[in-house]
Scaffold this active site. Structure first.
Site, short mmCIF file in Angstrom:
data_model
loop_
_atom_site.label_atom_id
_atom_site.label_comp_id
_atom_site.label_asym_id
_atom_site.label_seq_id
_atom_site.Cartn_x
_atom_site.Cartn_y
_atom_site.Cartn_z
N CYS A 81 0.83 -1.30 -0.06
CA CYS A 81 -0.09 -0.06 0.08
C CYS A 81 0.84 1.12 0.15
O CYS A 81 0.47 2.31 -0.48
CB CYS A 81 -0.90 -0.04 1.17
N CYS A 254 12.17 7.80 -10.20
CA CYS A 254 10.93 7.30 -9.96
C CYS A 254 10.50 7.67 -8.61
O CYS A 254 11.07 8.73 -7.99
CB CYS A 254 10.63 5.70 -10.31
#
Length: 301
Positions: A81, A254
């Site tokens: 998550c 990223c």
């Protein structure tokens, strides 16, 4: 402290039913194995982005977690998550379903999910039940001749840490990586290079470094011709800024420094006749490291 092999069995033995709401693979194996060794049913829930799952393991002859997943997935294929995000309502729905199954088991009504897995798709607003494989006679922990008779080192078994924090993968050797501080120095010195941002478009829309070239990792993985031509064009443009014949560095960024390593591996395998010698390196810790160590005004998400 975190649940570990030393404490898990002692804790699990004190309760009649265990609910697993963890967000990492090592803890799932640890809790499941502890429940099998202690003879306790396990109500297991998980959620990611807009999807949730629920299953009950080691109950009334049903399978355990290892029956379904004898081997852990490669660490670089797992999204938790913290990495992928989750809609809080989805965890709420799965959590309520877990509580319901715990009450049903405790009251003797039994569970609907010892032989089935509940799949919830929040986008479609749809629940599905998938029939699970039965308990495996040769399962390493709950089978007829178990090889796992005590709790082991689950982080070593899974090749990843037992944490729900952002994962840090190590896919590249250190010479193929640079720190955000090193990248900042390189920027300040105005050294020719290309910065490649490989995050999904939705994340780029939140925040980005202005000079970055954006190509999502998924486009690189499928060797998308248009994207590769665009990258080649940007590399050529930047090469014109330098008289040096050496290879032009491409730094890949990223969110967390995991996907960027995958992208570097892809760039390193591109044909040299088209791209020239591309010197690809990734930026450790990604844009979230940039936000914490270099630019405190850069949004964290």
């Amino acid at each position: 402290g975190a649940l570990g092999p030393r404490s898990a069995l002692r804790l699990v033995r004190q309760y009649d039913i265990v609910a697993d709401c963890s967000d990492n693979v090592p803890t799932r194996y640890l809790v499941s194995d502890a429940c099998v060794l202690a003879g306790k049913p396990l109500v297991s829930g998980s959620a990611l982005r807009l999807e949730g799952q629920l299953a009950v393991y080691n109950y009334r002859g049903g399978p355990c977690y290892r029956c379904l997943f004898p081997q852990p997935p490669p660490p670089d294929t797992v999204t938790n998550c913290a990495d992928g995000g989750v809609l809080g309502v989805v965890t709420g729905i799965i959590g309520c379903m877990q509580a319901l199954e715990v009450l049903k088991i405790a009251s003797g009504m039994g569970s609907s999910f010892s032989q089935h897995m509940l799949m919830f798709d929040a986008l479609e607003g749809r629940f599905r039940n998938i029939k699970l494989r039965p308990k495996k006679p040769d399962c390493a922990v709950c089978g007829d001749n178990p090889s796992v008779t005590c709790l082991q080192d689950y982080e070593a078994f899974c090749g990843s840490s037992a944490t729900d924090k952002c994962r840090t993968l190590q896919l590249l050797p250190s010479q193929d990586r640079i720190s955000v501080q090193q990248y900042k120095e390189l920027l300040d010195e105005r050294l020719p290079h290309v910065l490649l941002d490989v995050r999904p478009q939705v994340e780029v829309d939140i925040c980005r470094l202005e000079h970055a070239v954006h190509i999502p990792l998924s486009k690189l993985e499928e060797k998308n011709e248009e994207s590769l031509q665009y990258l080649q064009k940007r590399i050529c443009e930047e090469k014109q800024r330098t008289d040096d014949q050496a290879s032009l560095p491409v730094y890949v960024v990223c969110k967390l420094g995991n996907d960027s390593q995958k992208a570097v591996k892809i760039l390193q395998e591109l044909p040299a006749e088209e791209f020239g010698s591309v010197l690809a390196k990734d930026i450790k810790g990604g844009l979230m490291a940039w936000a914490t160590k270099i630019d405190s005004t850069f949004p964290q998400y």
